[in-house]
Write a protein that holds these residues in place. Structure first.
Motif, PDB file in Angstrom:
ATOM      1  N   PRO A 173       7.161  -9.177   0.363  1.00  0.00           N
ATOM      2  CA  PRO A 173       6.357  -8.242   1.161  1.00  0.00           C
ATOM      3  C   PRO A 173       4.927  -8.163   0.659  1.00  0.00           C
ATOM      4  O   PRO A 173       4.659  -8.377  -0.527  1.00  0.00           O
ATOM      5  N   THR A 174       4.020  -7.861   1.576  1.00  0.00           N
ATOM      6  CA  THR A 174       2.642  -7.623   1.179  1.00  0.00           C
ATOM      7  C   THR A 174       2.553  -6.267   0.487  1.00  0.00           C
ATOM      8  O   THR A 174       3.481  -5.455   0.530  1.00  0.00           O
ATOM      9  N   ALA A 175       1.436  -6.018  -0.112  1.00  0.00           N
ATOM     10  CA  ALA A 175       1.243  -4.730  -0.784  1.00  0.00           C
ATOM     11  C   ALA A 175       1.339  -3.582   0.216  1.00  0.00           C
ATOM     12  O   ALA A 175       1.933  -2.526  -0.078  1.00  0.00           O
ATOM     13  N   ALA A 176       0.779  -3.791   1.402  1.00  0.00           N
ATOM     14  CA  ALA A 176       0.834  -2.743   2.423  1.00  0.00           C
ATOM     15  C   ALA A 176       2.275  -2.501   2.884  1.00  0.00           C
ATOM     16  O   ALA A 176       2.687  -1.357   3.110  1.00  0.00           O
ATOM     17  N   GLN A 177       3.035  -3.598   3.029  1.00  0.00           N
ATOM     18  CA  GLN A 177       4.436  -3.448   3.432  1.00  0.00           C
ATOM     19  C   GLN A 177       5.234  -2.715   2.359  1.00  0.00           C
ATOM     20  O   GLN A 177       6.078  -1.871   2.669  1.00  0.00           O
ATOM     21  N   THR A 178       4.968  -3.048   1.115  1.00  0.00           N
ATOM     22  CA  THR A 178       5.669  -2.380   0.022  1.00  0.00           C
ATOM     23  C   THR A 178       5.351  -0.890   0.008  1.00  0.00           C
ATOM     24  O   THR A 178       6.242  -0.041  -0.141  1.00  0.00           O
ATOM     25  N   GLU A 179       4.088  -0.545   0.182  1.00  0.00           N
ATOM     26  CA  GLU A 179       3.662   0.854   0.183  1.00  0.00           C
ATOM     27  C   GLU A 179       4.345   1.620   1.320  1.00  0.00           C
ATOM     28  O   GLU A 179       4.849   2.735   1.146  1.00  0.00           O
ATOM     29  N   ALA A 180       4.372   1.006   2.505  1.00  0.00           N
ATOM     30  CA  ALA A 180       5.004   1.658   3.657  1.00  0.00           C
ATOM     31  C   ALA A 180       6.500   1.825   3.451  1.00  0.00           C
ATOM     32  O   ALA A 180       7.086   2.852   3.828  1.00  0.00           O
ATOM     33  N   ALA A 181       7.134   0.828   2.840  1.00  0.00           N
ATOM     34  CA  ALA A 181       8.573   0.901   2.620  1.00  0.00           C
ATOM     35  C   ALA A 181       8.934   1.982   1.614  1.00  0.00           C
ATOM     36  O   ALA A 181       9.962   2.669   1.760  1.00  0.00           O
ATOM     37  N   LEU A 182       8.105   2.142   0.598  1.00  0.00           N
ATOM     38  CA  LEU A 182       8.395   3.119  -0.449  1.00  0.00           C
ATOM     39  C   LEU A 182       8.067   4.543  -0.027  1.00  0.00           C
ATOM     40  O   LEU A 182       8.550   5.497  -0.641  1.00  0.00           O
TER      41      LEU A 182
END
Length: 560
Positions: free
Chosen positions: A11-20
């Motif tokens: 995942p991209t950093a943005a995807q990781t942030e949204a997932a968390l």
């Protein structure tokens, strides 16, 4: 060692942030709706119920369009038509028990016609599952058992983490040839519980291609290349696979006359020199097909109607291309090719040899002349006039939906659909009440064109409540109701079989006044004014009802 596909999964950093950090206030219903959006759905049909409220509440947090009908069976018919018109899986949201069960007849029609419908039903809470009787409202000991023999596949969910994968698997199943309805079951408490799972975004549910085995298409191509009197029966599978162009190219290359089944209307041009049209309930047509030394059957199981009630007895070699494995050679021995119609026809086009036959069009003209003479001898001017008026009033690209009524039985054989995927009827399963709610689904799918529904007065009473739906959503559907005071075709069947009819006569409303009470324009017409009244109604925006008081008769059968 790092593989390219490993990088794709990171995942991209943005995807990781949204997932968390998922947004608050979401529940299991949101996972359902998010998954549908991730799969590309834009519209859902259905009817809310107590156990399904988690899904319906989530709709307001989404961009999905919701079209609610008044009866679950009608919602299923609307989803069926939406799937046929768009080629997409149409989501159908249902509640538990009576709500789910009421959709069964519509799902049976979708299965028979290979229409992709994704039914998602609620279930009683997880604590009540397991086959006991816990006293929950709407409880069934084994709800999925009621659907297993009707739909293409059943998918059950018991935890929130299962929701995206179950819906994705169902979507893939619905859109893999043969298309069909699928069913997902999710308990009430799973839908209502708050979730901290990440928002569902892209979902992988790519349908599988059903590719023909090359050694079988090689044999089929050889048989067709060497045939002296080839012929083709084209069924609904050609329409569902968008293969009408391939069919025409093959027929012209080998000069094979083509008859379309009632489910395959529009698969081959009606006025083409090789078109046998759709006169399958005619002994002359049956004789012609029996005389073929090689008969190619594409996208048809050669069931009751397509085999002229089982009287068809082919004398030549039969080749059957069929995506539904259960229909392959189920009624006649054949060189069976389990494949999507478009892919199989493409393979045949690549390998078959051109086969000139200047006599083929004349053989077709001779047959159609015999059919016309037979119909002309039966004093059926009114019926032909009414059907001609409908055809003249209907724009070529306007979809039409036909209920199980005498005018539809005429249309199966005698109506020129003019375009593939424009004429649809309930002849797959044969239930009443299909036409009007299905037409509403088609109007939702493509609001740029008017849509025609054709019912008898008996079938109309099955779906009269949907006049409210048509008005609420301002859908461009014209509903032609042929009013003969009862179940006209059953009246004929019983009179022919027993000398008189029983239980076929109906008290019915003033359909024009009833339509107007819903705020829908209504008009009473006659055979003389039908064409102009129907054309005017179709040209006007919004819903309308055209009532034709007329007692139509069927042409005499020729399968005995």
């Amino acid at each position: 060692m790092t593989h390219d596909h490993d990088l794709e999964l990171r995942p991209t950093a943005a995807q990781t942030e949204a997932a968390l950090n998922p947004p608050p206030g979401r529940n299991g219903g949101d996972l359902v709706i998010e998954t549908l959006q991730g799969l590309g759905a834009t519209t859902v049909f259905g009817l809310p119920g107590q156990h399904a409220l988690g899904m319906f509440d989530a709709l307001r947090r989404s961009s999905l369009r919701y079209v609610g009908l008044r009866v679950e069976n009608n919602a299923g018919f609307a989803a069926d038509a939406y799937g046929r018109i768009t080629g997409e899986a149409a989501p159908l949201l249902l509640s538990t028990g009576p709500g789910a069960l009421t959709s069964l007849a519509a799902l049976q029609e979708a299965a028979a016609a290979s229409a992709p419908v994704l039914a998602i039903s609620s279930q009683i809470p997880v604590a009540g599952l397991g086959g006991g009787r816990h006293g929950y409202l709407h409880e069934l000991p084994d709800q999925q058992a009621s659907f297993r023999g009707v739909v293409k596949s059943v998918h059950t969910v018991r935890t929130q983490s299962q929701i995206p994968s179950a819906i994705a698997a169902a979507w893939e199943s619905a859109l893999t040839a043969p298309h069909g309805p699928v069913w997902v079951e999710i308990p009430q408490d799973v839908l209502l519980a708050e979730t901290m799972l990440p928002v569902v975004t892209a979902v992988d549910a790519t349908p599988h291609d059903l590719v023909p085995r090359p050694e079988l298409t090689a044999v089929a191509a050889d048989l067709l290349s060497r045939a002296e009197r080839p012929a083709i029966i084209a069924g609904g599978g050609v329409v569902r696979a968008d293969a009408s162009g391939k069919l025409r190219a093959l027929a012209e290359k080998i000069q094979a006359p083509v008859v379309t089944t009632f489910g395959g209307k529009g698969a081959f041009p009606w006025e083409h020199p090789l078109s046998l049209q759709s006169w399958l309930e005619d002994r002359h047509t049956t004789d012609f097909l029996e005389d073929a030394d090689v008969l190619l059957v594409v996208g048809s199981g050669l069931g009751e109607l397509s085999s002229n009630y089982g009287t068809f007895k082919p004398r030549g070699r039969v080749i059957q291309i069929e995506a539904d494995l259960g229909k392959l050679e189920s009624n006649y021995p054949a060189l069976g090719i389990h494949a999507d119609a478009r892919l199989a026809l493409s393979a045949l086009l690549e390998t078959v040899e051109e086969r000139p036959d200047p006599a083929a069009p004349e053989r077709v003209r001779t047959l159609l002349g015999r059919v016309r003479d037979r119909i002309a001898s039966q004093d059926l001017t009114l019926e032909q006039r009414v059907l001609s008026a409908v055809r003249a009033a209907l724009p070529d690209d306007t979809p039409s939906f036909w209920d199980m009524t005498i005018l539809a039985y005429w249309a199966w054989s005698a109506f020129d659909a003019r375009r593939p995927n424009t004429m649809h009827s309930a002849q797959g399963a044969g239930g009443l009440g299909y036409a009007f709610p299905a037409a509403l689904g088609a109007a939702v799918a493509d609001p740029t064109r008017p849509v025609l529904a054709v019912s008898g007065d008996g079938g109309a009473l099955y779906s009269i409540a949907e006049l409210a739906t048509a008005r609420q959503h301002d859908l461009n559907v014209t509903w032609l109701i042929v009013d003969d005071g009862g179940y006209g075709i059953l009246r004929e069947y019983m009179t022919d079989a027993f000398g008189e009819a029983t239980a076929t006569e109906l008290s019915r409303p003033d359909y024009v006044a009833l339509a107007e009470s819903f705020g829908v324009q209504g008009v009473r017409t006659s055979p003389e004014t039908l064409e102009s009244d129907l054309a005017k109604a179709l040209a006007a925006p919004g819903p309308s009802v055209v009532v034709l008081p007329a007692a139509l008769r069927m042409f005499a059968p020729t399968h005995f």
